[in-house]
Structure formats: C-alpha cells, structure tokens
Design a protein around this motif. Structure first.
Motif, PDB file in Angstrom:
ATOM      1  N   GLU A 109       0.844  -1.188   0.000  1.00  0.00           N
ATOM      2  CA  GLU A 109       0.000   0.000   0.000  1.00  0.00           C
ATOM      3  C   GLU A 109       0.886   1.246   0.000  1.00  0.00           C
ATOM      4  O   GLU A 109       1.826   1.351   0.800  1.00  0.00           O
ATOM      5  N   LEU A 110       0.609   2.171  -0.898  1.00  0.00           N
ATOM      6  CA  LEU A 110       1.226   3.497  -0.855  1.00  0.00           C
ATOM      7  C   LEU A 110       0.392   4.328   0.113  1.00  0.00           C
ATOM      8  O   LEU A 110      -0.742   4.682  -0.190  1.00  0.00           O
ATOM      9  N   ALA A 139     -10.602  -1.832   1.376  1.00  0.00           N
ATOM     10  CA  ALA A 139      -9.517  -0.907   1.695  1.00  0.00           C
ATOM     11  C   ALA A 139      -8.237  -1.305   0.969  1.00  0.00           C
ATOM     12  O   ALA A 139      -7.973  -2.495   0.774  1.00  0.00           O
ATOM     13  N   PRO A 140      -7.401  -0.320   0.575  1.00  0.00           N
ATOM     14  CA  PRO A 140      -6.149  -0.647  -0.125  1.00  0.00           C
ATOM     15  C   PRO A 140      -5.264  -1.630   0.638  1.00  0.00           C
ATOM     16  O   PRO A 140      -4.658  -2.511   0.027  1.00  0.00           O
ATOM     17  N   ARG A 141      -5.198  -1.524   1.964  1.00  0.00           N
ATOM     18  CA  ARG A 141      -4.310  -2.425   2.703  1.00  0.00           C
ATOM     19  C   ARG A 141      -4.803  -3.865   2.646  1.00  0.00           C
ATOM     20  O   ARG A 141      -4.008  -4.810   2.733  1.00  0.00           O
ATOM     21  N   VAL A 142      -6.111  -4.056   2.484  1.00  0.00           N
ATOM     22  CA  VAL A 142      -6.656  -5.398   2.332  1.00  0.00           C
ATOM     23  C   VAL A 142      -6.355  -5.941   0.931  1.00  0.00           C
ATOM     24  O   VAL A 142      -6.037  -7.118   0.762  1.00  0.00           O
ATOM     25  N   VAL A 143      -6.421  -5.071  -0.074  1.00  0.00           N
ATOM     26  CA  VAL A 143      -6.032  -5.466  -1.427  1.00  0.00           C
ATOM     27  C   VAL A 143      -4.583  -5.932  -1.437  1.00  0.00           C
ATOM     28  O   VAL A 143      -4.244  -6.988  -1.994  1.00  0.00           O
ATOM     29  N   ALA A 144      -3.700  -5.154  -0.804  1.00  0.00           N
ATOM     30  CA  ALA A 144      -2.288  -5.533  -0.749  1.00  0.00           C
ATOM     31  C   ALA A 144      -2.107  -6.857  -0.019  1.00  0.00           C
ATOM     32  O   ALA A 144      -1.319  -7.716  -0.440  1.00  0.00           O
ATOM     33  N   ALA A 145      -2.841  -7.072   1.066  1.00  0.00           N
ATOM     34  CA  ALA A 145      -2.705  -8.301   1.850  1.00  0.00           C
ATOM     35  C   ALA A 145      -3.098  -9.529   1.040  1.00  0.00           C
ATOM     36  O   ALA A 145      -2.404 -10.553   1.068  1.00  0.00           O
ATOM     37  N   ILE A 146      -4.188  -9.445   0.291  1.00  0.00           N
ATOM     38  CA  ILE A 146      -4.624 -10.626  -0.460  1.00  0.00           C
ATOM     39  C   ILE A 146      -3.711 -10.877  -1.655  1.00  0.00           C
ATOM     40  O   ILE A 146      -3.418 -12.024  -1.997  1.00  0.00           O
ATOM     41  N   LEU A 147      -3.174  -9.816  -2.270  1.00  0.00           N
ATOM     42  CA  LEU A 147      -2.223 -10.017  -3.370  1.00  0.00           C
ATOM     43  C   LEU A 147      -0.915 -10.632  -2.866  1.00  0.00           C
ATOM     44  O   LEU A 147      -0.248 -11.360  -3.599  1.00  0.00           O
ATOM     45  N   ASN A 148      -0.551 -10.343  -1.636  1.00  0.00           N
ATOM     46  CA  ASN A 148       0.688 -10.888  -1.063  1.00  0.00           C
ATOM     47  C   ASN A 148       0.522 -12.276  -0.454  1.00  0.00           C
ATOM     48  O   ASN A 148       1.487 -12.854   0.046  1.00  0.00           O
ATOM     49  N   SER A 149      -0.683 -12.812  -0.501  1.00  0.00           N
ATOM     50  CA  SER A 149      -0.914 -14.130   0.107  1.00  0.00           C
ATOM     51  C   SER A 149      -0.341 -15.240  -0.765  1.00  0.00           C
ATOM     52  O   SER A 149      -0.209 -15.113  -1.984  1.00  0.00           O
ATOM     53  N   ARG A 150      -0.018 -16.353  -0.131  1.00  0.00           N
ATOM     54  CA  ARG A 150       0.562 -17.491  -0.859  1.00  0.00           C
ATOM     55  C   ARG A 150      -0.411 -18.054  -1.887  1.00  0.00           C
ATOM     56  O   ARG A 150      -0.018 -18.417  -2.994  1.00  0.00           O
TER      57      ARG A 150
END
Length: 205
Positions: A109-110, A139-150
């Motif tokens: 997230e930026l 929320a953007p931080r949730v988008v980042a979290a799911i993209l970073n998931s295994r």
C-alpha cells in the motif's frame, strides 16, 4: 496437477478488482526520458518523491528509497508534467518478477499519509498502480494483503507464463466477493501476522 483444485475453485469466483472498485494502470514515468528532472533532494518548488520498484519490499512493505544505480529519490515536475502526478493512495505491484522468486506478486500500500505529506508522488513504470475509485468496497491495505498471500501468488503462477506482471492479468485475477472479506479485514486492521492472513486467504479460496 497439484494446482487443479485451486484452479477449479478460482473458476467459480466471479469477482475481480474492478468489482471491488479499483482500476489498474502502469506507473506513468519512463525515467530515462526525463533524466534532467531527477533530483537527489526534495527541496524546491514542484519537487515530488519518485517511487521506484525497490520501494515495494519483498515482504510487502512500502519503503521510500532509491538505492539502485542511476536512481534518484525525487523528481522535478515541469508545467507540462501534471499527468505524471499521483495524488491519491493506491496499491503498488512490481511489474517484473521471475518464477524463481519466492513470490511473483509483490505488493504494498502506498500510504495516504505519505502522499498527503508531499502533495503527491511520481510513480515509475516498473510498478503497476491499483487505484481506488470513490467509495471502493475494499480498503487498499486489504487489497495488498490478499495479493501478497501465498494462495493468490500460486494462482497467479497458474495464469502467467512470463516475467511480466501485467495490469491485464491483475485485472483478471479471480477474487472473493467484497462481502466475504470481513474476517480478513479485521485481521489486517489488527496487524495480524502473515501466517494468520495466509490461513484466511486459503479459506477464501
């Protein structure tokens, strides 16, 4: 063959980033066309932070830095350069990764606070920008979290056959519906560790 169950499940998932209220584009700055406008200092009128791919760390954090050869941390905007300025928070995703890396999707997230502090930033074109429309459902931080998931990283590997992480492929990623993300949102808001976030993303898929 081991990925068949994941693919079968993904084929039933109809949501995409666009359904969550996001658009995807490539960072607009091709830096070597603007070499004279790179700056080592943020001092001066219309000088903004320049966001490079190395600002997105391998563990999914945004770190403002410019350590590679020929990179500079700031950019001087000229009058004609308004189209380069990014004035809202977004999720940044590295555009070039290799299958040998631990993760193909590397996102961060930026933060809105960083953007607001500097009156906008300039994003270089080795990053994709996932930008929220007004009233985005996630929320953007949730988008980042799911993209970073295994699990999403593995799904992306099933879809992608090159080193490029394209905006088109990000837009095509099968995702859970926004209304299914309540537990993940709570985990991210509470600062849960990677193991807990991965477990919830596994459940969603």
């Amino acid at each position: 063959a081991a990925d068949s169950p994941l693919i079968a499940q993904a084929e039933t998932m109809t949501a995409r980033l666009g359904d969550w209220g996001y658009s995807i584009s490539t960072g607009p700055l091709v830096w070597n066309r603007f070499k004279s406008q790179l700056r080592q200092s943020g001092a001066g009128k219309d000088v903004r932070p320049l966001i490079w791919a190395e600002c997105v760390s391998a563990d999914g954090r945004f770190i403002f830095r410019a350590f590679k050869r020929n990179h500079a941390p700031f950019f001087k905007l000229e009058r004609k350069d308004g189209w380069l300025l990014v004035e809202e928070p977004c999720v940044l995703v590295q555009r070039t990764t290799a299958k040998e890396q631990a993760r193909r999707l590397i996102a961060a997230e930026l933060p809105a606070a960083f953007v607001d502090e500097h009156g906008g930033v300039v994003v270089e074109n080795h990053l994709n920008m996932i930008r929220a429309a007004h009233g985005a459902a996630v929320a953007p931080r949730v988008v980042a979290a799911i993209l970073n998931s295994r699990v999403v990283d593995q799904l992306f590997r099933c879809m992608n056959g090159s080193v490029a992480v394209s905006a088109f492929e990000l837009g095509a990623l099968p995702l859970p519906t926004a209304c299914a993300l309540g537990k993940l949102e709570r985990l991210v808001a509470a600062g849960a560790g990677r193991e807990a976030v991965d477990a919830e993303c596994n459940r969603l898929y």
